[in-house]
Scaffold this motif. Sequence first.
Motif, mmCIF file in Angstrom:
data_model
loop_
_atom_site.group_PDB
_atom_site.id
_atom_site.type_symbol
_atom_site.label_atom_id
_atom_site.label_comp_id
_atom_site.label_asym_id
_atom_site.label_seq_id
_atom_site.Cartn_x
_atom_site.Cartn_y
_atom_site.Cartn_z
ATOM 1 N N ALA A 127 21.318 47.880 74.708
ATOM 2 C CA ALA A 127 21.768 48.574 74.139
ATOM 3 C C ALA A 127 19.909 48.130 74.023
ATOM 4 C CB ALA A 127 22.368 47.872 72.993
ATOM 5 N N GLN A 128 18.913 47.432 73.831
ATOM 6 C CA GLN A 128 17.772 47.356 74.262
ATOM 7 C C GLN A 128 17.121 48.278 75.145
ATOM 8 O OE1 GLN A 128 17.174 43.010 74.898
ATOM 9 N NE2 GLN A 128 15.787 43.486 73.706
ATOM 10 N N TYR A 129 18.435 49.208 75.623
ATOM 11 C CA TYR A 129 16.699 49.363 77.044
ATOM 12 C C TYR A 129 17.613 50.759 77.815
ATOM 13 C CZ TYR A 129 14.214 46.235 76.776
ATOM 14 O OH TYR A 129 12.803 44.439 77.019
ATOM 15 N N PRO A 130 18.763 51.196 77.233
ATOM 16 C CA PRO A 130 19.803 52.382 77.130
ATOM 17 C C PRO A 130 19.318 53.566 78.387
ATOM 18 C CG PRO A 130 18.420 52.850 75.262
ATOM 19 C CD PRO A 130 18.116 51.786 75.792
ATOM 20 N N GLU A 131 17.737 53.602 78.704
ATOM 21 C CA GLU A 131 17.180 54.848 79.651
ATOM 22 C C GLU A 131 17.053 53.964 81.301
ATOM 23 O OE1 GLU A 131 13.790 52.067 78.509
ATOM 24 O OE2 GLU A 131 15.755 52.921 77.092
ATOM 25 N N ARG A 132 17.342 52.644 81.540
ATOM 26 C CA ARG A 132 17.338 52.001 81.876
ATOM 27 C C ARG A 132 18.817 50.925 82.468
ATOM 28 N NH1 ARG A 132 11.563 48.955 82.619
ATOM 29 N NH2 ARG A 132 10.101 50.682 82.773
ATOM 30 N N ILE A 133 19.437 51.078 81.621
ATOM 31 C CA ILE A 133 20.602 50.658 82.178
ATOM 32 C C ILE A 133 21.315 51.132 81.486
ATOM 33 C CG2 ILE A 133 22.591 48.903 81.659
ATOM 34 C CD1 ILE A 133 19.601 46.669 80.878
ATOM 35 N N ALA A 134 22.635 51.885 82.290
ATOM 36 C CA ALA A 134 23.361 52.340 82.066
ATOM 37 C C ALA A 134 25.053 51.823 81.560
ATOM 38 C CB ALA A 134 24.655 52.695 83.467
ATOM 39 N N PRO A 135 25.200 52.434 80.933
ATOM 40 C CA PRO A 135 26.701 52.385 79.898
ATOM 41 C C PRO A 135 27.710 50.949 80.338
ATOM 42 C CG PRO A 135 26.430 54.557 79.819
ATOM 43 C CD PRO A 135 25.439 54.049 80.567
ATOM 44 N N VAL A 136 27.716 50.402 79.378
ATOM 45 C CA VAL A 136 28.531 49.534 79.530
ATOM 46 C C VAL A 136 29.988 49.829 79.117
ATOM 47 C CG1 VAL A 136 29.036 46.847 79.323
ATOM 48 C CG2 VAL A 136 27.244 47.952 79.402
ATOM 49 N N ILE A 137 31.007 49.947 79.571
ATOM 50 C CA ILE A 137 32.874 49.635 79.354
ATOM 51 C C ILE A 137 33.651 48.303 79.989
ATOM 52 C CG2 ILE A 137 32.369 52.051 79.975
ATOM 53 C CD1 ILE A 137 33.760 51.759 82.748
ATOM 54 N N PRO A 138 34.386 48.168 79.350
ATOM 55 C CA PRO A 138 35.076 47.309 78.993
ATOM 56 C C PRO A 138 36.138 47.334 80.490
ATOM 57 C CG PRO A 138 35.510 48.128 77.972
ATOM 58 C CD PRO A 138 34.535 49.009 77.878
ATOM 59 N N MET A 139 36.491 46.466 81.175
ATOM 60 C CA MET A 139 37.861 47.038 82.399
ATOM 61 C C MET A 139 38.639 45.836 82.358
ATOM 62 S SD MET A 139 37.086 49.212 84.236
ATOM 63 C CE MET A 139 38.528 49.277 85.312
ATOM 64 N N SER A 140 39.761 45.481 82.968
ATOM 65 C CA SER A 140 40.599 44.653 83.038
ATOM 66 C C SER A 140 41.556 45.113 83.701
ATOM 67 C CB SER A 140 41.412 44.693 81.866
ATOM 68 O OG SER A 140 42.279 45.596 81.856
ATOM 69 N N ARG A 141 42.306 43.480 84.424
ATOM 70 C CA ARG A 141 42.767 43.920 85.241
ATOM 71 C C ARG A 141 43.945 42.928 85.711
ATOM 72 N NH1 ARG A 141 43.740 41.695 90.516
ATOM 73 N NH2 ARG A 141 41.142 41.154 90.700
ATOM 74 N N GLY A 142 44.948 42.434 85.252
ATOM 75 C CA GLY A 142 45.762 41.872 84.757
ATOM 76 C C GLY A 142 45.091 40.702 83.889
ATOM 77 N N SER A 143 45.628 39.368 84.446
ATOM 78 C CA SER A 143 44.537 38.432 83.220
ATOM 79 C C SER A 143 43.138 38.585 82.872
ATOM 80 C CB SER A 143 44.592 36.836 83.721
ATOM 81 O OG SER A 143 44.539 36.827 85.017
ATOM 82 N N LEU A 144 42.449 39.282 83.882
ATOM 83 C CA LEU A 144 41.026 39.661 84.029
ATOM 84 C C LEU A 144 40.534 40.167 83.240
ATOM 85 C CD1 LEU A 144 40.899 39.732 88.382
ATOM 86 C CD2 LEU A 144 40.650 37.213 86.548
ATOM 87 N N HIS A 145 39.475 40.512 82.795
ATOM 88 C CA HIS A 145 38.462 41.127 81.405
ATOM 89 C C HIS A 145 37.201 41.129 82.106
ATOM 90 C CE1 HIS A 145 42.253 41.733 79.608
ATOM 91 N NE2 HIS A 145 42.166 39.976 79.787
ATOM 92 N N TRP A 146 36.377 41.694 81.801
ATOM 93 C CA TRP A 146 34.898 42.400 82.627
ATOM 94 C C TRP A 146 34.065 43.654 81.226
ATOM 95 C CZ3 TRP A 146 39.117 43.764 86.011
ATOM 96 C CH2 TRP A 146 38.601 44.473 86.458
ATOM 97 N N ARG A 147 33.169 43.027 81.637
ATOM 98 C CA ARG A 147 32.421 44.372 81.287
ATOM 99 C C ARG A 147 31.380 44.835 82.067
ATOM 100 N NH1 ARG A 147 29.335 42.035 76.973
ATOM 101 N NH2 ARG A 147 30.133 40.056 77.176
ATOM 102 N N ILE A 148 31.049 45.985 82.537
ATOM 103 C CA ILE A 148 30.303 46.845 83.309
ATOM 104 C C ILE A 148 29.568 47.662 83.772
ATOM 105 C CG2 ILE A 148 32.592 48.160 84.372
ATOM 106 C CD1 ILE A 148 31.723 47.016 87.626
ATOM 107 N N THR A 149 28.966 48.190 84.059
ATOM 108 C CA THR A 149 27.412 49.057 84.228
ATOM 109 C C THR A 149 28.359 50.157 84.571
ATOM 110 O OG1 THR A 149 25.813 48.687 85.469
ATOM 111 C CG2 THR A 149 25.954 47.813 83.572
ATOM 112 N N VAL A 150 28.465 51.495 83.811
ATOM 113 C CA VAL A 150 28.923 52.734 85.043
ATOM 114 C C VAL A 150 28.602 53.997 84.087
ATOM 115 C CG1 VAL A 150 30.832 54.042 85.632
ATOM 116 C CG2 VAL A 150 30.698 51.633 85.716
ATOM 117 N N PRO A 151 27.562 54.621 84.836
ATOM 118 C CA PRO A 151 26.697 56.074 84.462
ATOM 119 C C PRO A 151 28.078 56.741 83.577
ATOM 120 C CG PRO A 151 25.817 55.290 86.328
ATOM 121 C CD PRO A 151 26.774 54.641 86.384
ATOM 122 N N ALA A 152 27.726 57.677 83.271
ATOM 123 C CA ALA A 152 28.697 58.198 82.440
ATOM 124 C C ALA A 152 29.198 59.207 83.666
ATOM 125 C CB ALA A 152 28.063 59.389 80.951
ATOM 126 N N ASP A 153 28.860 59.922 84.391
ATOM 127 C CA ASP A 153 28.926 61.050 85.363
ATOM 128 C C ASP A 153 29.361 60.183 86.463
ATOM 129 O OD1 ASP A 153 27.354 59.586 86.596
ATOM 130 O OD2 ASP A 153 26.129 61.514 86.605
#
Length: 225
Positions: A107-133
Amino acid sequence: MKLALDHLVVAAPDLDAGTDYVAGVLGIAPQGGGAHAAMGTHNRVLGLFGGIYLEVIAIDPAAAAPARPRWFGLDTEAVQQRLRDGPFLLHWAARVERPADLGRWQAQYPERIAPVIPMSRGSLHWRITVPADGSLPAWAGEAGSAGDGALPSLIQWDVAAHPGASLPRQDLALRRLGARHPRAELLRQGLAWLGADHLVAVEQDDGAPELIAEIETAQGIRTLR
């Protein structure tokens, strides 16, 4: 802030092909894993020394098409063209450790770091940067941009223990992660700003960008590329 190397990403046309490729190089086959419903992909994983792990990832033919472009550039023609020649080391992820927070940093550097999206697989949960495209991360400069799999996605795990710690121990250790790129200096600038320049050695090369992992096995050093 210094980042930690979280995992390596081997892209494959299908999981069996990717598993065979890794097993053929390292002598041990990835296993387990599961599906990423939000991305229409699935994976298998292999633990390395120190909690680092390797994932083989492929588009899941049994999954519905996602509502957005898949991560790691898997929908792009450039990646699909390379996959026609077989599995390859596509990308890597660098981990943001607490008390730092990936969402606040982005959020501080949106021009340098891609959007953060929440992800999960089974009991695992994480957030990861993924460009919109869905493209691979890139670092922009006056003369263009540099990325092509060598600039990491940023990840933060929302679980008590890192998943790499629960994988079966193998006689495998990452000795060196390297990248060859025609815009090596620009790539180094991006890595330094992120706090990841100590994790990958970047070399100037006017050929096609390439990511290379040297891994120590019971049979000696083997190379994934």
